[in-house]
Design a protein around this motif. Sequence first.
Motif, PDB file in Angstrom:
ATOM      1  N   LEU A 122       0.861  -1.186   0.000  1.00  0.00           N
ATOM      2  CA  LEU A 122       0.000   0.000   0.000  1.00  0.00           C
ATOM      3  C   LEU A 122       0.888   1.224   0.000  1.00  0.00           C
ATOM      4  O   LEU A 122       1.643   1.467   0.952  1.00  0.00           O
ATOM      5  CB  LEU A 122      -0.904   0.015   1.231  1.00  0.00           C
ATOM      6  CG  LEU A 122      -1.700   1.307   1.471  1.00  0.00           C
ATOM      7  CD1 LEU A 122      -2.618   1.613   0.285  1.00  0.00           C
ATOM      8  CD2 LEU A 122      -2.493   1.219   2.764  1.00  0.00           C
ATOM      9  N   THR A 123       0.837   1.987  -1.076  1.00  0.00           N
ATOM     10  CA  THR A 123       1.594   3.238  -1.170  1.00  0.00           C
ATOM     11  C   THR A 123       0.626   4.387  -1.422  1.00  0.00           C
ATOM     12  O   THR A 123      -0.378   4.217  -2.114  1.00  0.00           O
ATOM     13  CB  THR A 123       2.670   3.169  -2.273  1.00  0.00           C
ATOM     14  OG1 THR A 123       3.507   4.340  -2.208  1.00  0.00           O
ATOM     15  CG2 THR A 123       2.053   3.081  -3.656  1.00  0.00           C
ATOM     16  N   ILE A 124       0.911   5.540  -0.829  1.00  0.00           N
ATOM     17  CA  ILE A 124       0.009   6.691  -0.920  1.00  0.00           C
ATOM     18  C   ILE A 124       0.623   7.737  -1.849  1.00  0.00           C
ATOM     19  O   ILE A 124       1.820   8.013  -1.795  1.00  0.00           O
ATOM     20  CB  ILE A 124      -0.239   7.310   0.474  1.00  0.00           C
ATOM     21  CG1 ILE A 124      -0.502   6.211   1.514  1.00  0.00           C
ATOM     22  CG2 ILE A 124      -1.414   8.276   0.408  1.00  0.00           C
ATOM     23  CD1 ILE A 124      -1.694   5.332   1.247  1.00  0.00           C
ATOM     24  N   GLY A 125      -0.219   8.359  -2.674  1.00  0.00           N
ATOM     25  CA  GLY A 125       0.266   9.204  -3.763  1.00  0.00           C
ATOM     26  C   GLY A 125       0.585  10.637  -3.388  1.00  0.00           C
ATOM     27  O   GLY A 125      -0.243  11.529  -3.583  1.00  0.00           O
ATOM     28  N   PHE A 126       1.778  10.869  -2.882  1.00  0.00           N
ATOM     29  CA  PHE A 126       2.232  12.233  -2.576  1.00  0.00           C
ATOM     30  C   PHE A 126       3.347  12.612  -3.547  1.00  0.00           C
ATOM     31  O   PHE A 126       4.534  12.529  -3.220  1.00  0.00           O
ATOM     32  CB  PHE A 126       2.719  12.327  -1.127  1.00  0.00           C
ATOM     33  CG  PHE A 126       1.603  12.402  -0.126  1.00  0.00           C
ATOM     34  CD1 PHE A 126       1.040  13.620   0.223  1.00  0.00           C
ATOM     35  CD2 PHE A 126       1.106  11.255   0.461  1.00  0.00           C
ATOM     36  CE1 PHE A 126      -0.004  13.689   1.125  1.00  0.00           C
ATOM     37  CE2 PHE A 126       0.062  11.316   1.377  1.00  0.00           C
ATOM     38  CZ  PHE A 126      -0.492  12.537   1.704  1.00  0.00           C
ATOM     39  N   GLN A 127       2.972  13.075  -4.749  1.00  0.00           N
ATOM     40  CA  GLN A 127       3.957  13.374  -5.776  1.00  0.00           C
ATOM     41  C   GLN A 127       4.935  14.498  -5.419  1.00  0.00           C
ATOM     42  O   GLN A 127       6.060  14.502  -5.941  1.00  0.00           O
ATOM     43  CB  GLN A 127       3.287  13.673  -7.121  1.00  0.00           C
ATOM     44  CG  GLN A 127       2.397  14.894  -7.168  1.00  0.00           C
ATOM     45  CD  GLN A 127       0.967  14.571  -6.809  1.00  0.00           C
ATOM     46  OE1 GLN A 127       0.676  13.472  -6.329  1.00  0.00           O
ATOM     47  NE2 GLN A 127       0.070  15.518  -7.024  1.00  0.00           N
ATOM     48  N   PRO A 128       4.599  15.470  -4.516  1.00  0.00           N
ATOM     49  CA  PRO A 128       5.614  16.481  -4.191  1.00  0.00           C
ATOM     50  C   PRO A 128       6.899  15.895  -3.616  1.00  0.00           C
ATOM     51  O   PRO A 128       7.959  16.531  -3.698  1.00  0.00           O
ATOM     52  CB  PRO A 128       4.900  17.356  -3.155  1.00  0.00           C
ATOM     53  CG  PRO A 128       3.456  17.251  -3.512  1.00  0.00           C
ATOM     54  CD  PRO A 128       3.292  15.815  -3.941  1.00  0.00           C
ATOM     55  N   ARG A 129       6.845  14.696  -3.066  1.00  0.00           N
ATOM     56  CA  ARG A 129       8.060  14.049  -2.545  1.00  0.00           C
ATOM     57  C   ARG A 129       9.119  13.875  -3.629  1.00  0.00           C
ATOM     58  O   ARG A 129      10.307  13.747  -3.334  1.00  0.00           O
ATOM     59  CB  ARG A 129       7.724  12.678  -1.969  1.00  0.00           C
ATOM     60  CG  ARG A 129       7.011  12.733  -0.650  1.00  0.00           C
ATOM     61  CD  ARG A 129       7.741  11.911   0.381  1.00  0.00           C
ATOM     62  NE  ARG A 129       6.873  11.608   1.503  1.00  0.00           N
ATOM     63  CZ  ARG A 129       6.944  10.501   2.211  1.00  0.00           C
ATOM     64  NH1 ARG A 129       7.825   9.583   1.891  1.00  0.00           N
ATOM     65  NH2 ARG A 129       6.126  10.309   3.227  1.00  0.00           N
ATOM     66  N   TYR A 130       8.678  13.834  -4.894  1.00  0.00           N
ATOM     67  CA  TYR A 130       9.609  13.576  -5.979  1.00  0.00           C
ATOM     68  C   TYR A 130      10.284  14.849  -6.491  1.00  0.00           C
ATOM     69  O   TYR A 130      11.136  14.780  -7.382  1.00  0.00           O
ATOM     70  CB  TYR A 130       8.897  12.828  -7.109  1.00  0.00           C
ATOM     71  CG  TYR A 130       8.467  11.448  -6.662  1.00  0.00           C
ATOM     72  CD1 TYR A 130       9.349  10.379  -6.729  1.00  0.00           C
ATOM     73  CD2 TYR A 130       7.206  11.225  -6.115  1.00  0.00           C
ATOM     74  CE1 TYR A 130       8.972   9.112  -6.287  1.00  0.00           C
ATOM     75  CE2 TYR A 130       6.830   9.976  -5.662  1.00  0.00           C
ATOM     76  CZ  TYR A 130       7.721   8.928  -5.745  1.00  0.00           C
ATOM     77  OH  TYR A 130       7.364   7.673  -5.283  1.00  0.00           O
ATOM     78  N   ASP A 131       9.933  15.986  -5.934  1.00  0.00           N
ATOM     79  CA  ASP A 131      10.670  17.225  -6.212  1.00  0.00           C
ATOM     80  C   ASP A 131      12.001  17.133  -5.474  1.00  0.00           C
ATOM     81  O   ASP A 131      12.021  16.951  -4.252  1.00  0.00           O
ATOM     82  CB  ASP A 131       9.864  18.423  -5.713  1.00  0.00           C
ATOM     83  CG  ASP A 131      10.519  19.762  -6.031  1.00  0.00           C
ATOM     84  OD1 ASP A 131      11.763  19.809  -6.223  1.00  0.00           O
ATOM     85  OD2 ASP A 131       9.798  20.776  -6.063  1.00  0.00           O
TER      86      ASP A 131
END
Length: 360
Positions: A121-130
């Motif tokens: 189960l992974t949660i979608g926090f795309q700002p982490r990839y900045d």
Amino acid sequence: MIKTVRIGIIGSGGIAHAHVNQYKKLPDVEIVGVADVVPGKAKQFIESQSLENAQPFEDHRKMLEMDLDGVSICTPNVSHHLTTVDALRAGKQVLLEKPMSVTLDEAVDMVQASRESGSMLTIGFQPRYDPNMKLVQDIVQSGKLGKVYYVETGGGRRRGMPGGTFIRKDLAGAGAMADIGCYSLDMALNAMGYPRPLTVSAYTSNHFGTNPLYHNEADRFEVEDFGVALVRFENDLVLQFKISWAMHMDSLGSTIFLGTDGGLKVEPHGTGNWSGVWDGKVGSMTLFHDFMGQQTSTPVPVIEHSKELFFEKVRDFVDAVRDGLPAPIPGEQILIQQAIIDGVLRSADLKREVSIELPY
């Protein structure tokens, strides 16, 4: 190793289009099913996205009977718990859109389902990839600030209130706190290694959302458009959390980390009514410290990049599914911020401080 990753989509609203658009860029991914409870909507979505090999479903459980490697869950917030637990128990790896859930109990149930099934189960926090978000984390965890004892995070739009499902309590569960507040919390908590919260004292309101001068769905506005909270953690750490969809102010300020040896100020990126929140890039960073006995400040160069953050999120999930890697942003971690949001809403309703009890 899986050669082609077979993906199903649960929920075919706006965010599902973003998921599919990124999956299409990956040659080793095939979207084979779309489920939506609204009759005909999944079929319409498949046609609009030209997903020739995908089957439509009105019941996500029927889709989960297919040979799937993973699913993207893109339903309204209130459905996150049911669809996620069903998918995990069916042995599917799950990429779940934020926020994780509506209540802490739901989040706990989801994590437990992941542990019992062995499914990711992974949660979608795309700002982490900045890369700048990673830089903030590196600075905070490097020891340059000494012991961090106070953090202030949040964000505020002068005018940036959504409508539709976002403002219905029976579908969204919460308003600004869950919609954009979760990004602010993840930025700060991830930088600090997700410490354990103990108590929350909070206030929320919806003066703008319920006023027809500011929102054209004011008569249907049921969630908060503003909130502020003081959160106490283990190790004598305090966080001030504030968020707003609308206000008579240009900003709710920077994110700051105060430490015994230094301080870090992080400014949000962008201008305009819908800016001022941590759902994207970093504006600027400054390190405050002493040098040779003198107070000084050092600008931290912002890393310029051309990464598509949403694509990075989806690709990371696919890589984890294909190669059997751990969850990129594990549910156990985000459960902690869900506990804070749950505490905020309880405290605001009771008008007093509340305790946070974590099972793990």
